[in-house]
Scaffold this active site. Structure first.
Site, PDB file in Angstrom:
ATOM      1  N   ASP A  84     -12.021 -10.506  10.024  1.00 18.19           N
ATOM      2  CA  ASP A  84     -11.714  -9.313   9.235  1.00 18.19           C
ATOM      3  C   ASP A  84     -13.011  -8.552   8.904  1.00 18.19           C
ATOM      4  OD1 ASP A  84      -9.750  -7.944   7.102  1.00 18.19           O
ATOM      5  OD2 ASP A  84     -11.607  -8.442   6.072  1.00 18.19           O
ATOM      6  N   LYS A 105     -14.276  -4.691  10.137  1.00 20.83           N
ATOM      7  CA  LYS A 105     -14.754  -3.634   9.230  1.00 20.83           C
ATOM      8  C   LYS A 105     -16.174  -3.220   9.595  1.00 20.83           C
ATOM      9  CE  LYS A 105     -11.836  -5.242   5.455  1.00 20.83           C
ATOM     10  NZ  LYS A 105     -11.769  -6.244   4.385  1.00 20.83           N
ATOM     11  N   GLU A 129     -10.507   5.822   5.928  1.00 20.88           N
ATOM     12  CA  GLU A 129     -11.321   5.284   4.822  1.00 20.88           C
ATOM     13  C   GLU A 129     -10.768   3.975   4.283  1.00 20.88           C
ATOM     14  OE1 GLU A 129     -14.234   4.841   2.842  1.00 20.88           O
ATOM     15  OE2 GLU A 129     -14.282   7.018   2.965  1.00 20.88           O
ATOM     16  N   GLU A 140      -4.070 -14.660   1.986  1.00 15.90           N
ATOM     17  CA  GLU A 140      -2.755 -14.628   2.622  1.00 15.90           C
ATOM     18  C   GLU A 140      -2.316 -16.043   2.984  1.00 15.90           C
ATOM     19  OE1 GLU A 140      -2.054 -11.585   5.237  1.00 15.90           O
ATOM     20  OE2 GLU A 140      -3.414 -10.214   4.220  1.00 15.90           O
ATOM     21  N   GLY A 161     -11.141  -1.063   1.206  1.00 18.05           N
ATOM     22  CA  GLY A 161     -10.109  -0.532   0.314  1.00 18.05           C
ATOM     23  C   GLY A 161     -10.514   0.726  -0.434  1.00 18.05           C
ATOM     24  N   VAL A 188       0.825  -1.210   0.000  1.00 17.24           N
ATOM     25  CA  VAL A 188       0.000   0.000   0.000  1.00 17.24           C
ATOM     26  C   VAL A 188       0.858   1.260   0.000  1.00 17.24           C
ATOM     27  CG1 VAL A 188      -1.803   1.261   1.231  1.00 17.24           C
ATOM     28  CG2 VAL A 188      -1.852  -1.238   1.193  1.00 17.24           C
ATOM     29  N   GLY A 224      -5.753  -4.248  -2.481  1.00 22.07           N
ATOM     30  CA  GLY A 224      -4.837  -4.065  -3.606  1.00 22.07           C
ATOM     31  C   GLY A 224      -4.143  -2.715  -3.507  1.00 22.07           C
ATOM     32  N   GLY A 232      -2.927 -15.169  -5.160  1.00 24.29           N
ATOM     33  CA  GLY A 232      -2.555 -13.974  -4.387  1.00 24.29           C
ATOM     34  C   GLY A 232      -3.747 -13.266  -3.758  1.00 24.29           C
TER      35      GLY A 232
END
Ligand SMILES: NC(=O)c1ccc[n+]([C@@H]2O[C@H](COP(=O)([O-])OP(=O)(O)OC[C@H]3O[C@@H](n4cnc5c(N)ncnc54)[C@H](OP(=O)(O)O)[C@@H]3O)[C@@H](O)[C@H]2O)c1
Length: 433
Positions: A203, A207, A131, A192, A136, A17, A304, A189
């Site tokens: 996760d 969020k 944000e 993980e 993402g 990132v 990404g 990919g």
């Protein structure tokens, strides 16, 4: 601060990132000066290993340590993209208390230690942009905070995790087991090496807790969000769901329920013609029902390099403009009231139930009776003929009308104890959306 519109940026982390953040600042700096009235000057970069080859050119002498960066008077805004919770919280709080603004993509830190971060911001009169930590590249927090400011959020449904959406999409479109598709997601990919927190819903729950903070102006600890992952979803559930007119998605769901908030993460059957059913692969989406605007769906890439960096740089410009206008923003986020989680007695669900039963007369009646005893109405039943692999057993699918979640749990437990029922029953909630 240099000239009146120039702000010093310090970046902690130059991995996936962080590299994207540098690329987008360098590409857009002149436009930001011209059209946004801010000049973002990347002055310091902290990494673990300064000797590692990097994909971007940096100003000479930019590399420093994270500890030095948060103390550096030339840095006005800290961008934290190193990840982890404890060290990141410590660094971010130090920066905020000394009056530096913060932009971060760190959902784990914000979900678990957000109160400390916002309190530090309030103490330093600084702003926090996060944000990028939710979905993402989708500007969902900005939409909730600004675009929907005249609404009460009535409900929120999200596909919040790209890894699990990728696995479920591949299981649905191509067949194959959860294990096979997890391996493919890792090879491609999208997952993980240790995907546990994606797969088990952690996760998505992190969020969802951040979304609740902005949507409902209340704090809801991720630990108070009931969660269930996708590891128990089998191809047979996907096939039966399709036969019933649904597909299976891992959803994060939140809605106010009186003084409490009903918030949960679990796989759910969603109608094939709903917008969320058509969010595929690594994409994320959030459907928000606003009291004035009605339903709206926000979708895009949830992770990404460039999608995540896009959200970070948008926050950077926003935070920079606030700083130049003399407005900090996060003080109120430090004082939000805590929301009580909804009790299972107040939550209503309808469900898809899969039972493996011995193929003897009267089984259906026994199960139907138990549902009736718990005030649960049956909507549909599917039972195909016995297949060779099933031996003496058959698969029985029942969907139910809406009933109290606590009744549903009790009924399924009792059914699971029947001598005619083999294996643990599988229950997946249905969300009509
Ligand atoms: N990747 C995504 O798509 C995505 C999406 C949304 C949110 N996020 C969040 O963004 C954050 C960063 O993710 P990432 O994928 O970019 O991670 P990453 O590729 O592993 O990069 C981490 C960076 O942090 C640096 N770093 C680690 N510990 C450090 C320390 N103590 N001091 C200074 N630098 C340190 C590393 O330095 P070296 O380069 O020297 O090792 C590396 O440059 C995480 O919070 C993640 O959850 C990521």
């Amino acid at each position: 601060m240099g000239n009146g519109r120039t702000l010093g940026v310090g970046l902690i982390g130059l991995g996936v990132v962080g590299t994207g953040v540098v690329q987008l600042i360098q590409k857009n700096r002149e436009d930001f000066k011209k059209f946004r009235g801010v000049d973002l000057d990347l002055r310091r970069v902290a990494v673990r290993d300064p000797g590692k080859p990097r994909e971007v050119d940096l100003p000479t002498g930019a590399f420093t340590t994270a500890e030095a960066l948060v103390e550096d008077p030339d840095v006005d805004i800290v961008v934290e993209v190193m990840g982890g919770v404890d060290a990141a919280t410590d660094l971010c709080c130090r920066a905020l208390k000394s009056g530096k603004d913060l932009v971060t993509a760190n959902k784990a830190m914000m979900a678990e230690r957000g109160d400390e971060v916002f309190s530090a911001a309030a103490a330093g009169g600084a702003s926090v942009g996060f944000e990028a930590s939710v979905c993402g590249g989708i500007p969902i927090l900005q939409a909730l905070r600004d675009g929907l400011v005249a609404n009460q959020v009535e409900s929120l449904y999200g596909i919040l995790n790209g890894t699990t959406n990728y696995i479920l999409t591949r299981m649905t479109d191509e067949g194959g087991s959860f294990d096979e598709m997890l391996q493919e997601a890792q090879d491609a990919g999208y997952a993980e090496a240790d995907p546990a927190m994606d797969i088990d819903g952690t996760d998505a729950a992190q969020k969802l807790s951040l979304l609740c903070r902005i949507a409902f102006r209340r704090r809801l600890d991720p630990e108070h969000i009931s969660k269930e992952g996708i590891e128990g979803i089998s191809p047979v559930d996907i096939d039966f769901a399709r036969e019933l007119g649904y597909t299976i998605k891992l959803l994060g769901i939140a809605r106010p329920l009186g003084d409490s908030i009903e918030a949960r993460v679990h796989p759910a059957l969603v109608p094939l013609d709903s917008q969320l059913a058509n969010i595929k692969h690594e994409f994320n989406a959030v459907e928000v029902v606003g009291s004035a605007a009605g339903p709206q769906v926000f979708t895009g890439r949830g992770a990404g390099r460039l999608p995540t960096a896009s959200a970070i740089v948008a926050d950077l410009v926003d935070v920079a403009q606030r700083r130049l206008a003399g407005r900090g923003e996060s003080a109120d986020l430090a004082r939000l009231p805590e929301a009580a989680p909804a009790s299972p007695d107040s939550v209503k669900i309808s469900a898809y139930c899969r039972f493996t039963v011995f193929d003897t007369p009267g089984v259906l009646a026994q199960i139907a009776c138990i549902f009736a005893d718990h005030n649960i109405g049956i909507a549909k039943v599917i039972q195909h003929g016995r297949s060779e692999s099933e031996g003496d057993t058959v698969t029985l699918i029942m969907t139910t009308h809406e009933a109290r979640e606590s009744d549903m749990k009790r009924a399924v437990h009792v059914i699971g104890q029947l001598p005619v029922v083999q294996h643990e029953p599988k229950v997946i909630r249905i969300e009509e959306l």
